[in-house]
Structures are given as C-alpha cells and as structure tokens.
Design an enzyme around this catalytic site. Structure first.
Site, PDB file in Angstrom:
ATOM      1  N   GLY A  31      18.669   8.095 -42.015  1.00 29.99           N
ATOM      2  CA  GLY A  31      18.625   7.895 -40.540  1.00 29.99           C
ATOM      3  C   GLY A  31      17.478   8.924 -40.081  1.00 29.99           C
ATOM      4  O   GLY A  31      16.770   9.416 -40.676  1.00 29.99           O
ATOM      5  N   HIS A  37       9.262   6.149 -42.573  1.00 39.11           N
ATOM      6  CA  HIS A  37      10.234   5.118 -42.861  1.00 39.11           C
ATOM      7  C   HIS A  37       9.348   3.596 -43.063  1.00 39.11           C
ATOM      8  O   HIS A  37       9.623   2.815 -43.546  1.00 39.11           O
ATOM      9  CB  HIS A  37      11.527   4.916 -42.144  1.00 39.11           C
ATOM     10  CG  HIS A  37      12.326   6.181 -42.445  1.00 39.11           C
ATOM     11  ND1 HIS A  37      12.450   7.381 -41.677  1.00 39.11           N
ATOM     12  CD2 HIS A  37      12.887   6.664 -43.657  1.00 39.11           C
ATOM     13  CE1 HIS A  37      13.273   8.209 -42.044  1.00 39.11           C
ATOM     14  NE2 HIS A  37      13.697   7.859 -43.411  1.00 39.11           N
TER      15      HIS A  37
END
Ligand code: PAF
Length: 282
Positions: A31, A37
């Site tokens: 997260g 990402h």
C-alpha cells in the site's frame, strides 16, 4: 476494478479468469501507493490479459515494531489511486487470517546465501517474512508473471530464488527504479520525510552516481571512504551502509573482475526513516 477482500473472493475470481484462459500479471504491494507502483502495473499490462495487485502490510517482514506501526496506511486513498490509474483489473486486500490462517509467523527459508547479505544481516528474519507472504500470495493468486521493483534489488533476487526452488509456475520480472525529480528513489516511506528532508535526500542518488564515476578508476575501499566522507558532512543523513557487491551473489567485494557485474547498495537513515537505493555500476 474488482475489490477482493478475502481469500474466498480472490480464489473465485482467479478460477473464473483461468477458465477463460486469461494470463494474470501480479504486483503485490504494502500500500501507500505511488508512481513507482504504476511502473509495475504498466509493465504487467503489456504482458498479460489481466493485472492484479494486492495491498497487505505484512507484519512478519518488519524487524522493528516502530517501523511497522508507522508504516503509512490509507486503504481508501490506495483504492482511489488504483481506480484512477486504469491499469488494474482486481485488487486483493486480505485479512491477516487469509494469509496466516494458523499463526502470524514466518517459515524458514534458505536462498543460497542471498538472505545473509546486506538487508538480511541488517534485519535478521526480514527475508523469511517476505518469502512467507510472497509464497502464500503466489499460491493464492496463481499469476503467470509477477513484478517487483529493483529498488529492493536483494528482495527481487530472493523472490527469483524462491520461485525457482519451489518450482512455482510464475515468471519474475524486475522493473527499474522510479525516481522523484531530484533522483530520490520512490518509496512509500518517503511520505514520512519533511519537505526539507526530502530535498536533502537527493544526496543519496547523487552519491551513487559519483560512485559509478569512480568505479574501475579508483579502488573500492577508496570509493567507500569517499562516500563516508560525503555523508559525514550531512548531519541529518546517517549512512548505515554503502557496499559494492556482485550482482548475482550479492556478496560484498573489495576487488572487481572484468567479467562480473557489480552494483552499489546504500542505506541512509533520515530521522527515523530508513531509505534504501542501489545502482548498477558500469
Ligand atoms: O516490496 C514490498 O512491498 C513487499 O516486500 C512485498 C513484496 C509486497 C511483500 O510484502
């Protein structure tokens, strides 16, 4: 984008996709998602029919309770980020019991000595935690391809070794480091830096680039000395280690051989934020 909140819903999803012959690309995360990402998802998109990500702050890989407690968590922000990215077909957000049904503890692995170097020595047990959660995620998600950032170069090498030794039918891909404008490697931990600390942290990549310029020109002990001197002049940045290691064995070296590849690895602590980076030396 499908949001899969437990193992059962994930397994149903994966079964449906496999029946339709879809190839799954997978990028697991903890997260606090950022542009780094996105580069994993972008790579996955190119080579698969579907892209699945996961968000799970894995307790067994933290060797420092404060680091685990302070690890940034904001699930709704992450879901919005994934939805807006348009790259993702499904995100798996398991509960602890989905990944650790009996006990929240690591298995014990051997990764051909890779686990003993650098981060393995600095954070004993860390790679057992990573191996445990990644093995379980691979067994549940059943990806054809999986994507990991080269910022955690040692983790990437260990995951390749894990997949090979367990004969898991997944191909592991490394994705180049995504950097902020000033060169700082993108990391979820960067969120915890003040603007001044973030600006000062450009020194890490600048130093790696200098080391690359010195490589094969001066000796490795001399490069290490120069790097220590640079950080001794910057009191907010505490150099934890700087090493030059063989890219395959990850063993630190003081000499280089013509036909081997080498990489510089660095860890710097800024306040209580641990920043990690590396650079291939050519
Ligand atoms: O690199 C990470 O974010 C984590 O180590 C991983 C691979 C998701 C395992 O928890």
């Amino acid at each position: 984008m499908e949001i899969l909140k437990n193992k059962k819903s994930l397994e149903d999803y994966v079964e449906r996709q496999k029946e339709m012959g879809k190839r799954i690309g997978f990028a697991p995360t903890m997260g606090a998602l950022h542009k780094g990402h996105l580069s994993l998802y972008e790579a996955a998109r190119k080579e698969n029919d579907l892209v699945v990500s996961s968000i799970f702050v894995n307790p067994t890989q933290f060797t420092n309770a404060l680091d685990l407690e302070k690890y940034p968590r904001n699930i709704q922000k992450d879901i919005d980020f994934l939805q807006n990215s348009g790259w993702i077909d499904a995100v798996y957000i398991p509960e602890v019991a989905d990944l650790y049904p009996e006990k929240t503890a690591s298995k014990s692995y051997q990764f051909n000595g890779l686990e003993k170097e650098m981060e393995g020595a600095a954070r004993p047990g860390h790679f057992d935690g990573v191996g445990t959660v990644v093995e379980t995620l691979f067994r549940q998600v059943k990806p054809d391809n999986a994507y990991f950032g080269e910022k955690d170069f040692q983790q990437l090498a260990i995951i390749r070794n894990l997949a090979a030794q367990l004969k898991l039918p997944v191909k592991i891909h490394g994705v180049g480091i995504y950097r902020e404008e000033n060169g700082l490697a993108m990391s979820s931990r960067n969120e915890r830096l003040s603007p001044a600390e973030r600006a000062a942290s450009k020194l890490i990549y600048e130093t790696l680039q200098k080391a690359n310029g010195w490589f094969r020109v001066v000796s490795i002990p001399e490069i290490k000395k120069r790097v220590s001197e640079i950080f001794s002049e910057e009191p907010v940045m505490i150099l934890e280690y700087f090493k030059i290691a063989d890219e395959e064995t990850l063993k630190e070296t003081d000499f280089f051989y013509k036909d081997r590849n080498y990489r510089a690895f660095i860890v710097v602590n800024v306040n209580d934020v641990r920043l990690i980076d590396n650079l291939h030396l050519d």
